[in-house]
Design a protein around this motif. Structure first.
Motif, short mmCIF file in Angstrom:
data_model
loop_
_atom_site.label_atom_id
_atom_site.label_comp_id
_atom_site.label_asym_id
_atom_site.label_seq_id
_atom_site.Cartn_x
_atom_site.Cartn_y
_atom_site.Cartn_z
N THR A 14 -46.63 -61.42 -63.59
CA THR A 14 -46.52 -62.02 -62.23
C THR A 14 -46.43 -63.43 -62.41
O THR A 14 -45.85 -64.25 -61.33
CB THR A 14 -47.88 -61.62 -61.58
N LYS A 51 -42.85 -64.73 -63.15
CA LYS A 51 -41.82 -64.15 -61.81
C LYS A 51 -41.92 -65.37 -60.89
O LYS A 51 -41.08 -65.36 -60.23
CB LYS A 51 -42.18 -62.98 -61.28
N SER A 99 -38.89 -67.75 -59.19
CA SER A 99 -38.69 -67.23 -57.81
C SER A 99 -38.89 -68.56 -56.89
O SER A 99 -39.05 -68.56 -55.84
CB SER A 99 -39.39 -66.31 -57.37
N LEU A 102 -41.82 -62.73 -53.85
CA LEU A 102 -42.11 -61.80 -55.09
C LEU A 102 -41.37 -60.18 -54.60
O LEU A 102 -40.37 -59.56 -55.22
CB LEU A 102 -43.07 -61.32 -55.87
N VAL A 103 -41.74 -60.01 -53.25
CA VAL A 103 -41.50 -58.70 -52.52
C VAL A 103 -39.87 -58.95 -52.25
O VAL A 103 -39.04 -57.98 -52.44
CB VAL A 103 -42.09 -58.49 -51.34
N GLU A 105 -37.68 -61.05 -53.74
CA GLU A 105 -36.83 -60.90 -54.95
C GLU A 105 -36.65 -59.39 -55.56
O GLU A 105 -35.56 -58.99 -56.04
CB GLU A 105 -37.65 -61.88 -56.09
N LYS A 106 -37.59 -58.75 -55.40
CA LYS A 106 -37.66 -57.24 -55.89
C LYS A 106 -36.72 -56.51 -54.87
O LYS A 106 -36.06 -55.71 -55.53
CB LYS A 106 -39.14 -56.67 -55.89
N HIS A 107 -36.63 -56.79 -53.91
CA HIS A 107 -35.47 -55.94 -52.97
C HIS A 107 -34.38 -56.89 -52.48
O HIS A 107 -34.14 -56.74 -51.39
CB HIS A 107 -36.26 -55.43 -51.77
#
Length: 391
Positions: free
Chosen positions: A286, A289, A293, A343-344, A346-348
């Protein structure tokens, strides 16, 4: 056992630390009541000093990681795919930097406020990447050995000559261009001297790449970083005083009076040393990441804190009004919210971009006939006006 990877975990961790320090620094500096800004208070003084480390570290790491990726590929010159990606990235950062300062309300009224032209971190990093690419291509066309020489020359020139250009307003330039060089009009960061940290980061990455496979590399790098860092922090001012006495050049005395650039460079050396020492323990997924980001985090923090596009940010409602206890808790929450949201995203990211693209496409489809009709009427009106003038 240490994981063998081309990924530099300590650099990602250092970037994560820098962006988190930037988040809390901007939050506290923007919202803390002026009554509590007491330089005689040890806690506030320590916070203020460490806040000053953030920008030099962030700029240096940006130059380091970009150049590290640039020179890793076997292709050289324009054949290097990182050149094209770097140019795109540099222009993208410039565009985002301006977009974040855009006020939609003013734009709908046909206005661009002065703040739109202020230069900030993203502008400086964008220019820095383009500069590094330019130096890289120049060095490739001549001799690659020129690359590190030019990079360190840029850094030293900007730092040493700072007293000569620091107070210049560059009034002979349009404000939009002058803002890249002076803070007089409201810019937060300018390419002089801050590009100097980025080019130094690029120079450091060349040394790192060249010697990283040597025996006991990290031990030697850590020792050198601590030594050079301590010298820059504690002895560089005295060195410039001595240079003034030996040469009689007033510039050296001026540097010693406000020697923040070299002292902060010393802080950067020490920050690198600390993260190299802790590199084996800095592999939390985490945290890494977050370091990967930083652009998303920066954009999100700018929108929440400063109210990009709408002007409805925390800065507007709580500017210099919060107590230390409230602002500290708020800063922690702010860091968590910005990091989690980024982070959310970047994930989606792919699906979000597709969704937003679909919305814009539908919006354009619904407004296109209206725009075409309006354009047609305006065109016909102009033709009639020109016809009347002609007659």
């Amino acid at each position: 056992m240490e994981i063998k990877s081309t990924r530099l975990y300590f650099i990602d961790a250092l970037r994560a630390w820098a962006i988190l320090m930037m988040l809390q620094g901007h939050f506290i500096d923007g919202l803390l009541d002026n009554a509590f800004r007491d330089n005689s208070n040890t806690g506030f003084t320590l916070w203020k000093y460490f806040r000053g480390i953030t920008a030099p570290v962030f700029f240096t790491v940006s130059g380091f990681i970009f150049t590290y990726l640039l020179i890793r590929v076997p292709q050289k010159g324009f054949d290097n795919p990182r050149v094209k990606k770097g140019i795109k990235r540099g222009l993208e950062l410039l565009a985002i930097g301006y977009l974040l300062r855009l006020n939609l309300g003013g734009l709908l009224q046909g206005k661009l406020y002065d703040a739109f032209f202020f230069v900030d971190v993203l502008h400086c990093i964008g220019v820095s990447l383009l500069l590094i690419i330019g130096v890289y291509l120049l060095a490739y066309s001549k001799k690659l050995v020129l690359f590190p020489i030019v990079l360190v020359t840029i850094t030293l020139s900007l730092f040493i000559l700072e007293p000569l250009y620091a107070k210049s307003t560059f009034s002979f330039l349009p404000d939009a261009l002058a803002n890249y060089l002076t803070r007089t009009n409201g810019s937060v960061f300018t390419i002089i001297p801050w590009v100097g940290y980025t080019t130094f980061g690029a120079f450091a990455s060349l040394l790192f790449t060249k010697y990283k496979e040597k025996e006991n590399f990290y031990m030697r790098a850590i020792g050198m970083s601590i030594g050079v860092g301590a010298i820059l922090i504690f002895l560089s001012s005295d060195f410039f005083v001595l240079m003034k006495e030996v040469t009689g050049i007033q510039l050296f005395e001026a540097i010693s009076f406000n020697n923040y650039l070299f002292i902060r460079l010393g802080d950067v050396f020490l920050a690198f040393a600390v993260f190299m020492i802790l590199r084996k323990w800095l592999k939390n997924s985490t945290f890494l990441k977050i370091g990967q980001s930083t652009l998303s985090i920066y954009v999100i923090h700018f929108i929440i804190l400063y109210g990009s596009f709408t002007g409805l940010g925390l800065y507007r409602f709580f500017h210099h009004s919060l107590s230390p206890s409230v602002v500290i808790i708020g800063a922690i929450v702010f860091m968590i919210v910005c990091s989690f949201t980024a982070l959310v995203y970047e994930k989606h990211k792919k699906s979000i971009k597709e969704y937003v693209g679909t919305i814009f496409q539908k919006a354009w489809s619904s407004t296109e006939p209206i725009l075409k009709t309006s354009f047609s009427k305006a065109r016909n009106l102009l033709f009639k006006l020109f016809g009347l003038v002609k007659n």
